[in-house]
Design a protein around this motif. Structure first.
Motif: not given
Length: 135
Positions: A106-126
């Motif tokens: 979270v510290d390394a990001l700022k609002v407006g950044d374009r990012i690439r990530f791997i989405a996952g789902k663990e139970g009800r959490r994304y």
């Protein structure tokens, strides 16, 4: 004396003989596929040579997604992302919050950044992992 013409006897297929032929065909097909099944079982046992569908499913599970950071929550270790389709989760484009493992992400990001990530789902959490800023 008159003789009768010779009669030709035809054999008719009975239900029993049709069932026997069908059973034979099924057994022949099964025996023909046995070497393929044996090889697949061997490969699965040793952890290599997985069927193509399994490899595709594994690749899709870890396929990266892209989006734009909309909100950051360091205390909750969450990043709200307006993302495109999440192919690995079967989700359409939308904006939603993802949990991250480490607040440093979270510290390394700022609002407006374009990012690439791997989405996952663990139970009800994304979750979002392997987050990287892209240009």
């Amino acid at each position: 004396m008159q003789t009768k013409p010779a009669t030709i006897h035809t054999t008719t297929l009975t239900r029993t003989s049709i069932a026997t032929l069908a059973a034979g065909a099924i057994i022949a097909l099964w025996l023909a596929s046995a070497p393929v099944q044996a090889q697949q079982g061997h490969d699965a046992h040793h952890g290599h040579g997985a069927p193509a569908a399994a490899k595709d499913a594994d690749a899709a599970q870890f396929a990266p997604s892209e989006g734009e950071v909309k909100r950051l929550d360091k205390a909750g270790k969450r990043v709200t992302i307006a993302h495109g389709p999440l192919e690995n989760l079967g989700m359409p484009p939308m904006t939603m919050a993802f949990e991250v493992e480490d607040a440093a992400v979270v510290d390394a990001l700022k609002v407006g950044d374009r990012i690439r990530f791997i989405a996952g789902k663990e139970g009800r959490r994304y979750t979002a992992r392997d987050v990287e800023v892209v240009q």
